[in-house]
Design an enzyme around this catalytic site. Structure first.
Site, short mmCIF file in Angstrom:
data_model
loop_
_atom_site.label_atom_id
_atom_site.label_comp_id
_atom_site.label_asym_id
_atom_site.label_seq_id
_atom_site.Cartn_x
_atom_site.Cartn_y
_atom_site.Cartn_z
N CYS A 125 0.82 -0.98 -0.22
CA CYS A 125 0.22 0.01 0.16
C CYS A 125 0.61 1.11 -0.39
CB CYS A 125 -0.82 0.05 1.42
SG CYS A 125 0.39 -0.05 2.72
N HIS A 141 9.46 -12.02 5.08
CA HIS A 141 8.52 -10.59 3.73
C HIS A 141 7.77 -10.14 4.32
CE1 HIS A 141 10.22 -12.42 -0.09
NE2 HIS A 141 10.29 -11.48 -0.02
N CYS A 147 -2.49 -5.07 4.60
CA CYS A 147 -2.83 -5.60 3.89
C CYS A 147 -2.49 -7.22 3.55
CB CYS A 147 -1.34 -5.58 2.75
SG CYS A 147 -0.83 -3.68 2.60
N CYS A 256 -13.28 -50.04 -11.85
CA CYS A 256 -13.81 -49.13 -11.67
C CYS A 256 -14.33 -48.35 -12.34
CB CYS A 256 -13.30 -47.83 -10.97
SG CYS A 256 -13.33 -48.28 -8.71
N CYS A 296 -38.23 -49.08 -50.79
CA CYS A 296 -37.21 -48.61 -51.71
C CYS A 296 -36.07 -47.24 -50.90
CB CYS A 296 -37.90 -47.15 -52.08
SG CYS A 296 -37.25 -46.17 -53.06
N CYS A 301 -37.19 -36.98 -45.33
CA CYS A 301 -37.12 -36.58 -44.12
C CYS A 301 -38.95 -35.45 -43.99
CB CYS A 301 -36.55 -35.81 -43.68
SG CYS A 301 -35.58 -34.61 -42.05
N CYS A 303 -38.62 -32.86 -42.50
CA CYS A 303 -38.28 -31.38 -43.17
C CYS A 303 -38.16 -31.31 -45.12
CB CYS A 303 -37.37 -31.06 -42.62
SG CYS A 303 -35.25 -32.25 -43.77
#
Length: 549
Positions: A125, A141, A147, A256, A296, A301, A303
């Protein structure tokens, strides 16, 4: 009584019993016995957790002559494996041991620094602070207490409280837990308790020799193996039996991985997915599965997209009886048909093993109701005043039936994977696989035959028999139990010696024990001072206080 196997129970049991009586003497073990092959395990409760942790800490403190928080830092780094710490200490030396764990022990006395009244500038700081309001760590340190406190609070709230590093740039030293506790407690006592809770529970969360009991609702116990062998099955004090390796239900002789794959495969959608794979094609435009409902090979589909059923490729709608305009599959048809046939074979194969697995699992559930009936039969026999007063052969026979039935059920799961292509496609040639499958299935069928015999014997109304018939029934049940135990051992010998040993991948299974799962015993509190120790450090807390840890 004539049975489905072609000979009467009396003839069968008399033959087995008289042929080699000595072979089965001692085979039939009580479920509470100790076979000596399995590692012992201990139950760690909320009350004994501190003592269990203190035991390992004390061993390390005595060996290296270090403080408790230094020992804890080492053990957390090495996942509470004391033997591993000893090995690194011997092979690499103390300096390397400490450096790898982020531990710095200063030999110099730093009292002069703490007693100094001179001001200093905090490098975090940049405020000028009196030395009395700073804290220095073992790495040398020093920063202001505000802090440090903010740093510790952030680390604890983010779940990194077990190894909080120094704030200095490029410093990997682990901070003194005592100093962390004092600074945080001055700001937030509850958070300091949470910090202590994290340190305490690291003995379970980071320890490969300790697992929480997976009971639901949770019983609050953990299990510690005194020997680190994760391939075993254990029983908690709450009665739950589970695999120590993966914490799921007991699944031996499956590994497992096999059990995990089987549970996924047996999910609600597994068979529908297999059917869709074998009987549908995916639209090349919208990717929806399409089922062919005519002869066949040109299908369309919902869609609107037409495509070839043989290869799945998009086409136009113009076609004749035997070809589609502008499209040809060539020789792909044969390969595609083979793919469909192979897919259907896989479905049939899965159904074969699943049906047998399910049949024995259902039998196991149905036979569970037999226990109460057997207790009533024992009471009736006791009231008859027979010469023999020991009827433990009834309950022991039921235990052997339950244990072997479960083993047999899971043996079909093992066979599905060991002789299939999902895990071991290239580990054995087809001829080797066929030969070993014949051997395994012979052992499996002999076990299955004798399990069914034992089930029928226990289902008899032998409490209504005259005394001589009761003696005969006792002989049959005891003999069959020994025979079944012997076949279980042979099946496991086949698995370990003839199957798993030849695999390239590592798939270990829990070894067979006549006594079943290893029963955990209560952990003895050898540290009578643990209560004083916990009070001194402010750690006498309920580990359920912080369920999100």
């Amino acid at each position: 009584m004539e049975d489905v196997y072609g000979s009467s129970d009396e003839e069968y049991c008399d033959q087995v019993y008289n042929d080699d009586d000595s072979d089965y003497e001692g085979l039939y073990l009580d479920k509470d016995c100790d076979s000596g092959r399995a590692p012992s395990c201990k139950i760690i409760t909320k009350d004994s957790l501190l003592a269990a942790q203190k035991e390992d800490l004390q061993r390390l403190m005595d060996l290296l002559s270090i403080k408790e928080y230094h020992a804890r830092t080492l053990l957390i780094h090495y996942r509470w494996d004391v033997d591993k710490v000893f090995t690194v200490f011997v092979e690499k030396g103390k300096e390397r041991l400490y450096a790898d764990a982020g531990l710095t022990i200063e030999l110099k006395d730093d009292c002069s620094l703490s007693e100094s009244t001179a001001d200093m500038t905090c490098e975090i700081c940049f405020d000028d602070i009196s030395s009395a309001k700073t804290t220095i760590m073992d790495c040398g340190h020093s920063f202001c207490n505000d802090c440090w406190t903010e740093h510790f609070i952030v680390q604890i709230n983010e779940g990194r409280s077990k190894r909080i590093k120094c704030m200095a740039d490029k410093c990997n030293a682990i901070c003194d837990e005592g100093k962390i506790r004092d600074l945080v407690r001055a700001r937030d006592p509850k958070l300091a308790e949470k910090f202590d809770h994290f340190l305490l529970e690291s003995y379970i969360e980071d320890n490969k020799q300790v697992k929480w009991c997976p009971s639901t609702p949770h019983c609050g116990n953990a299990i510690r193996l005194d020997e680190c062998d994760e391939y075993c099955e254990v029983e908690c004090a709450c009665g739950l039996q589970f695999c120590f390796g993966c914490s799921s239900e007991m699944h031996s002789p499956c590994s497992c991985l096999m059990w995990e794959m089987w549970m996924k495969k047996c999910g609600e959608e597994s068979r529908s997915v297999d059917w869709i794979t074998a009987n549908t094609r995916y639209c090349p435009k919208c990717s929806k599965p399409v089922e062919k409902n005519g002869g066949c090979n040109l299908v369309r589909c919902i869609c609107g997209q037409p495509f070839c059923w043989l290869c799945g490729g998009a086409t136009g709608m113009n076609h004749t009886w035997d070809s589609i305009e502008g499209h040809t599959c060539g020789r792909f048809k044969e390969a595609e048909n083979k793919k469909v046939i192979d897919s259907r074979k896989q479905i049939f194969r899965y159904s074969h093993y699943y049906s047998r697995y399910k049949a024995h699992t259902d039998s196991l559930k149905a036979e569970a109701s037999m226990e109460q009936k057997l207790q009533e039969k024992v009471l009736n026999l006791e009231l008859k005043g027979l010469a023999s007063k020991d009827f433990s052969w009834v309950t022991n026979g039921f235990y052997r039936l339950s244990q072997s039935r479960q083993l047999l059920s899971y043996s079909y799961v093992f066979a599905y994977y060991i002789f299939g292509d999902e895990l071991y496609e290239n580990d054995m040639t087809q001829s080797e696989k066929d030969m070993k499958q014949d051997l395994f299935e012979d052992q499996q069928q002999q076990l299955e035959t004798n399990i069914e015999r034992l089930s029928m014997c226990l289902d008899e109304s032998f409490d209504d028999f005259p005394e001589d018939k009761v003696v005969q029934m006792k002989m049959k049940i005891v003999t069959l139990s020994g025979v079944i135990d012997n076949f279980c051992k042979k099946l496991y010998d086949c698995i370990e010696s003839d199957l798993l040993i030849h695999l390239q991948s590592n798939h270990n299974v829990a070894p067979y024990s006549s006594c079943g799962a290893v029963k955990a015993s209560e952990l003895e509190d050898t540290f009578s001072t643990s209560t004083d120790y916990s009070k001194e450090n402010g750690r006498l807390h309920n580990i359920d206080e912080y369920p999100d840890s």
